[in-house]
Design a protein around this motif. Sequence first.
Motif, short mmCIF file in Angstrom:
data_model
loop_
_atom_site.label_atom_id
_atom_site.label_comp_id
_atom_site.label_asym_id
_atom_site.label_seq_id
_atom_site.Cartn_x
_atom_site.Cartn_y
_atom_site.Cartn_z
N LYS A 178 0.85 -1.19 0.00
CA LYS A 178 0.00 0.00 0.00
C LYS A 178 0.89 1.24 0.00
N THR A 179 0.70 2.10 -0.98
CA THR A 179 1.54 3.28 -1.10
C THR A 179 0.71 4.47 -1.53
N SER A 180 1.19 5.66 -1.20
CA SER A 180 0.46 6.88 -1.54
C SER A 180 0.85 7.35 -2.93
N GLY A 181 -0.14 7.74 -3.71
CA GLY A 181 0.11 8.32 -5.03
C GLY A 181 -0.28 9.78 -5.04
N THR A 182 0.42 10.59 -5.83
CA THR A 182 0.12 12.02 -5.86
C THR A 182 -1.19 12.30 -6.57
N THR A 183 -1.57 11.47 -7.54
CA THR A 183 -2.82 11.70 -8.27
C THR A 183 -3.82 10.57 -8.09
N SER A 184 -3.33 9.38 -7.73
CA SER A 184 -4.20 8.21 -7.68
C SER A 184 -4.72 7.89 -6.28
N GLY A 185 -4.36 8.71 -5.28
CA GLY A 185 -4.71 8.36 -3.93
C GLY A 185 -3.91 7.15 -3.50
N VAL A 186 -4.51 6.28 -2.69
CA VAL A 186 -3.80 5.08 -2.24
C VAL A 186 -3.66 4.09 -3.40
N LYS A 187 -2.45 3.56 -3.56
CA LYS A 187 -2.20 2.56 -4.59
C LYS A 187 -1.98 1.20 -3.92
N TYR A 188 -2.42 0.17 -4.59
CA TYR A 188 -2.25 -1.21 -4.11
C TYR A 188 -1.41 -1.96 -5.13
N ILE A 189 -0.14 -2.20 -4.80
CA ILE A 189 0.79 -2.83 -5.72
C ILE A 189 0.91 -4.31 -5.39
N PRO A 190 0.58 -5.20 -6.35
CA PRO A 190 0.65 -6.64 -6.05
C PRO A 190 2.08 -7.14 -5.90
N ILE A 191 2.25 -8.02 -4.90
CA ILE A 191 3.50 -8.74 -4.71
C ILE A 191 3.16 -10.23 -4.71
N SER A 192 3.79 -10.97 -5.61
CA SER A 192 3.50 -12.41 -5.73
C SER A 192 4.52 -13.23 -4.95
N LYS A 193 4.26 -14.54 -4.86
CA LYS A 193 5.22 -15.41 -4.17
C LYS A 193 6.54 -15.47 -4.93
N GLU A 194 6.49 -15.18 -6.24
CA GLU A 194 7.73 -15.12 -7.03
C GLU A 194 8.45 -13.78 -6.82
N SER A 195 7.70 -12.69 -6.77
CA SER A 195 8.35 -11.37 -6.74
C SER A 195 8.86 -10.98 -5.36
N ILE A 196 8.36 -11.59 -4.29
CA ILE A 196 8.84 -11.22 -2.95
C ILE A 196 10.34 -11.48 -2.82
N HIS A 197 10.84 -12.48 -3.56
CA HIS A 197 12.28 -12.79 -3.50
C HIS A 197 13.12 -11.64 -4.03
N ASN A 198 12.60 -10.91 -4.99
CA ASN A 198 13.32 -9.74 -5.52
C ASN A 198 13.57 -8.73 -4.41
N HIS A 199 12.57 -8.47 -3.58
CA HIS A 199 12.70 -7.49 -2.49
C HIS A 199 13.67 -7.98 -1.41
N ILE A 200 13.55 -9.24 -1.04
CA ILE A 200 14.36 -9.77 0.08
C ILE A 200 15.80 -10.02 -0.35
N SER A 201 15.98 -10.71 -1.47
CA SER A 201 17.33 -11.11 -1.89
C SER A 201 18.19 -9.91 -2.28
N THR A 202 17.58 -8.89 -2.87
CA THR A 202 18.39 -7.75 -3.32
C THR A 202 18.96 -6.98 -2.14
N ALA A 203 18.14 -6.78 -1.10
CA ALA A 203 18.65 -6.11 0.10
C ALA A 203 19.80 -6.92 0.70
N ARG A 204 19.62 -8.23 0.75
CA ARG A 204 20.67 -9.11 1.26
C ARG A 204 21.93 -9.01 0.40
N ASN A 205 21.75 -9.03 -0.93
CA ASN A 205 22.90 -9.01 -1.84
C ASN A 205 23.71 -7.73 -1.72
N ALA A 206 23.01 -6.61 -1.48
CA ALA A 206 23.72 -5.34 -1.32
C ALA A 206 24.67 -5.41 -0.13
#
Length: 497
Positions: A98-126
Amino acid sequence: MKIKSFLAKPFAGYIYKQIKKGMETAVHDQQHIFNHLIKVGAKTEFGKDHSFNTIKSYEDFVKQVPIRDYEQFKSYIEKVKEGKHNILWKGQPIYFAKTSGTTSGVKYIPISKESIHNHISTARNALLCYMAETGNMKFADGKLIFLSGSPELTRVGGVPTGRLSGIVNHHVPKYLRANQLPSYETNCIEEWEEKLDKIVEETIDQDMTMISGIPPWMQMYFDRLEEKSGKKIGELFPNFSVMVQGGVNFEPYKAKLFESIGRKIDTIELFPASEGFFAFQDSQKAEGLLLNTNSGIFFEFVPAGEIFNEHPTRLSLKDVKVGENYALIINNNAGLWAYNIGDTVKFVSTDPYRLVVTGRTKHFISAFGEHVIGEEVEAALLAAADEENIKITEFTVAPKISTDAGKSYHEWFIEFEKTPADLVSFAKKVDDNLRLKNVYYDDLIGGNILEQLKISPLRKNSFIDYMKSQGKLGGQNKVPRLSNDRKIAEELADYIM
């Protein structure tokens, strides 16, 4: 060396080698991801609406799938929110960020079981790249703080929903849990200043070795610590050696943050968003952030000046050039297709693919045809500030369109740590720097169409008070650097010194 840092050493080396190999296969990896996304997407409602089964190449995709922002994507998102399956990606998402948009109000961005690894692994890799390059493993043994949103989640259409930083908090590895601060209870506090006081209380006497967050909110944390302890952060936390930051350009905050710390420490810059973790600083020596080319995201790039055209030029990674300003478009394994995230980037290298974030597609000033972008105003201000040894707390810029005999100009609202003795001279230096950065602005000033920019100095804590008044203090909220209207300027008028 304690057990965590001891075990981290071989793992960091392994991951670092894998990332180095990935630098050489970036274009091939992007093609592989594209093929996989199209294959899976063909079975979704979006894929059927756009005839994914006929797509044989990137050129086909460009013809069949137009670039969209959230507002244009919303009808599909609404179906997912209603609990429907196979709309944008197979099945249902496992989260909505859930994130705030300047024109769209609240935005709901989907995160799948496949895409969650992108968020977790990249922070770890850094972090692992940093360990492998510098040999600094010791910070893993101390206390680590992630200044983030609340980890408490609600449900929308049966899908757990919350701020991205709160969602990620649920995926912190068990071996780091004992080191992580603040406590879960404190992290759940919604009111930022109350939460900040509790964070200070829980951390002031701890052995903090790594601090992570958005720069303006880290600065607030440092200020509170300094007020309470009477010490610089580097003295208060003698083993503090790594600062991890992202969300906004670090440069405008860098001088003040380091002054608060009182000594030099290493920093790691990240480029995350609710839609994906796009890039990270893989080296303390090389300029820019390494593009995340093998993590479930297929990237497209549009010359920034064309992003609002009906049929803009669209490039895949193999065709980008160093020095060009591009709007970043993503396709990912959570079902975002030709999605304009609103950020602009510029490559500083294509071997490997490293970039810098230059601004927002909607955050620019072109009230008079000048198309001034965030990177230009930040560079112009920082060069003048460095020359005069002046520290900037925060700033934003808006056009002032004349309605009488006077000329129009850009108005800069700046909160200085200490206001320059000669504000007119300082404004002239900033203006001259901006003219060197932007030829259109230079023409408008040189042709007497615009007056030199004017600075309205703001009193201490003006931006904190402004964000509080908007209900946007803390979390992942940021003050826009540039506006094409006077909405923010009118609100800030009450804070002028």
